[in-house]
Design an enzyme around this catalytic site. Structure first.
Site, PDB file in Angstrom:
ATOM      1  N   GLU A 118      11.789 -10.751 -18.203  1.00 21.46           N
ATOM      2  CA  GLU A 118      11.415  -9.934 -19.417  1.00 21.46           C
ATOM      3  C   GLU A 118      12.427  -9.731 -20.521  1.00 21.46           C
ATOM      4  O   GLU A 118      13.725  -9.642 -20.113  1.00 21.46           O
ATOM      5  CB  GLU A 118      11.065  -8.545 -18.929  1.00 21.46           C
ATOM      6  CG  GLU A 118       9.841  -8.519 -18.251  1.00 21.46           C
ATOM      7  CD  GLU A 118       9.498  -7.236 -17.594  1.00 21.46           C
ATOM      8  OE1 GLU A 118       9.959  -6.184 -18.121  1.00 21.46           O
ATOM      9  OE2 GLU A 118       8.576  -7.132 -16.480  1.00 21.46           O
ATOM     10  N   ARG A 171       6.607  -5.762 -10.342  1.00 16.85           N
ATOM     11  CA  ARG A 171       7.715  -6.573 -11.059  1.00 16.85           C
ATOM     12  C   ARG A 171       7.497  -8.087 -10.919  1.00 16.85           C
ATOM     13  O   ARG A 171       6.859  -8.491 -10.282  1.00 16.85           O
ATOM     14  CB  ARG A 171       8.933  -6.357  -9.982  1.00 16.85           C
ATOM     15  CG  ARG A 171       9.610  -5.013 -10.079  1.00 16.85           C
ATOM     16  CD  ARG A 171      10.235  -4.752 -11.049  1.00 16.85           C
ATOM     17  NE  ARG A 171      10.781  -3.559 -11.368  1.00 16.85           N
ATOM     18  CZ  ARG A 171      10.275  -2.177 -11.919  1.00 16.85           C
ATOM     19  NH1 ARG A 171       9.170  -2.173 -12.389  1.00 16.85           N
ATOM     20  NH2 ARG A 171      11.177  -1.170 -11.899  1.00 16.85           N
ATOM     21  N   MET A 181       0.725  -1.101   0.032  1.00 14.19           N
ATOM     22  CA  MET A 181       0.146  -0.170  -0.193  1.00 14.19           C
ATOM     23  C   MET A 181       0.844   1.288  -0.110  1.00 14.19           C
ATOM     24  O   MET A 181       0.623   2.066   0.902  1.00 14.19           O
ATOM     25  CB  MET A 181      -1.003  -0.057   1.050  1.00 14.19           C
ATOM     26  CG  MET A 181      -2.181   0.994   1.214  1.00 14.19           C
ATOM     27  SD  MET A 181      -2.954   0.519  -0.173  1.00 14.19           S
ATOM     28  CE  MET A 181      -4.801   1.295   0.507  1.00 14.19           C
ATOM     29  N   HIS A 204       5.301  -4.400 -20.079  1.00 16.03           N
ATOM     30  CA  HIS A 204       5.775  -3.537 -18.931  1.00 16.03           C
ATOM     31  C   HIS A 204       5.555  -2.129 -19.515  1.00 16.03           C
ATOM     32  O   HIS A 204       6.411  -1.160 -19.655  1.00 16.03           O
ATOM     33  CB  HIS A 204       7.198  -3.722 -18.866  1.00 16.03           C
ATOM     34  CG  HIS A 204       7.873  -3.186 -17.738  1.00 16.03           C
ATOM     35  ND1 HIS A 204       8.735  -3.800 -16.991  1.00 16.03           N
ATOM     36  CD2 HIS A 204       7.449  -2.117 -17.065  1.00 16.03           C
ATOM     37  CE1 HIS A 204       9.196  -3.036 -15.749  1.00 16.03           C
ATOM     38  NE2 HIS A 204       8.374  -1.966 -15.868  1.00 16.03           N
TER      39      HIS A 204
HETATM   40  C1  DGY Z   1       9.223   1.970 -12.781  1.00 10.25           C
HETATM   41  O1  DGY Z   1       9.231   3.231 -12.980  1.00 10.25           O
HETATM   42  O2  DGY Z   1       9.698   1.270 -12.031  1.00 10.25           O
HETATM   43  C2  DGY Z   1       8.779   1.237 -14.116  1.00 10.25           C
HETATM   44  O3  DGY Z   1       8.276  -0.076 -13.961  1.00 10.25           O
HETATM   45  C3  DGY Z   1       9.583   1.431 -15.290  1.00 10.25           C
HETATM   46  O4  DGY Z   1      10.674   0.772 -14.865  1.00 10.25           O
END
Ligand code: DGY
Length: 333
Positions: free
Chosen positions: A266, A237, A154, A284
């Site tokens: 990825e 992630r 959060m 992404h």
């Molecule tokens: C972030 O800002 O962490 C996005 O996932 C791009 O890397």
């Protein structure tokens, strides 16, 4: 003397022009960027680099960035950078928090809606000419309104997702290692244990950063605890979810569907995932709106230029390094 900056891969022209007003810029214009060996070579003699998610700035790479003062990262997540190693070598590191919260929350909701209402399948169905008649059960999906949204993590993005859920009259639960003190969080969502979150959520949206403690935070045991009608959304992630376990969860229907913007390796995607019709996949792009991506790059540029002109960069991840720069007899400049 003007400072020297390496831009490791393609950036917006406005940002490159802004940097070039204040520094000598070595600009790698390709979308692929540099290998680690190339990055080490190109960073030689530079005071700062503007890095991106695909640059692997491990401890071994950082140890070879002799003379570098600053890594100004474009992005909020910085699991590609060994910040402790950077600190040990006296290198400042900054990221770009805040500017992408709403854009990423919008995208988490886009995936949630698309997965629940089968938008990807419906689009493919119409385009392929399979639509022959209207029928009651055609592309039947799951409601979003009045359902329970669970948020794992959060922070700012998790809170932005929770705010959106209010518009869908959802009940919002969250789990964080610590309860979030902010009024916003407590007014819009209730803290529950991770077990409750998994068991109660109709939608589970992940918003934790990647660290050793969050790697595979959602694995087989967690997926088996979720409802068979639940939908998992990940815009955080990839490695936070055990992809092999998720592939089984989707094909064996332990959960109903997933909306995924991030993956363990990825741009590789688990082959079983590509075969799953109950997964909506994206490359992404959570923060990928024109305005937000430009703001992220400008913020990184401002962080780099601040450090190089002796001012404290606003978004430092290792402020102790700045304190030691500032206390040097020659100052921070
Ligand atoms: C972030 O800002 O962490 C996005 O996932 C791009 O890397």
């Amino acid at each position: 003397m003007r400072p020297s900056i390496l831009i490791t891969k393609r950036l917006f022209p406005e940002t490159v022009a802004f940097l070039a007003q204040h520094a000598d810029v070595d600009y790698v214009q390709t979308a692929d960027g540099l290998t680690s060996a190339e990055l080490i070579a190109r960073a030689r003699g530079k005071q700062a680099i503007i890095s991106q998610f695909t640059d692997s700035l491990s401890g071994e790479v950082i140890a070879q960035l002799k003379g570098l003062g600053m890594i100004a990262h474009v992005g909020v997540g910085y699991d590609n950078i060994d910040v402790a190693a950077a600190s040990a070598h006296g290198i400042l590191v900054s990221n770009t928090p805040g500017v992408l919260d709403d854009t990423t929350a919008d995208f988490a909701f886009a995936l949630l809606l698309a997965a629940a209402r089968r938008v990807r399948e419906a689009d493919a169905f119409v385009r392929s000419g399979q639509w022959k008649r209207w029928s009651l059960e055609l592309m039947i999906g799951h409601d979003i309104h009045h359902r329970t949204l669970g948020i794992l993590g959060m922070g700012r993005i998790g809170q932005a997702v929770a705010r959106r859920a209010a518009g869908f009259s959802m009940r919002v639960l969250y789990h964080n290692r610590t309860r979030v003190a902010s009024d916003i969080a407590s007014n819009i969502a209730s803290w529950v244990s991770k077990e409750e979150l998994l068991a109660e959520s109709d939608f589970l949206s992940i918003h934790v950063p990647l660290s050793e403690s969050t790697r595979h935070a959602i694995g087989e045991a967690e997926l088996r605890r979720m409802k068979p009608t639940a939908i998992l959304i990940n815009t955080a992630r990839g490695p936070v979810v055990d992809e092999a376990a998720l592939a089984r969860a989707l094909s064996e229907h332990w959960i109903a569907a997933a909306g995924l913007d991030v993956f363990e390796r990825e741009p590789e995607v688990h082959p079983a995932r590509l075969a799953c019709s109950n997964a909506v996949l994206a490359p992404h792009i959570g923060s990928a709106s024109v305005d937000t991506r430009l703001k992220m790059t400008m913020m990184a540029a401002e962080n780099a230029l601040a450090a190089l002109t002796g001012k404290r960069p606003p978004n430092l991840l290792n402020p102790a390094v700045w304190e030691s720069w500032a206390s040097r007899p020659e100052g921070a400049g």
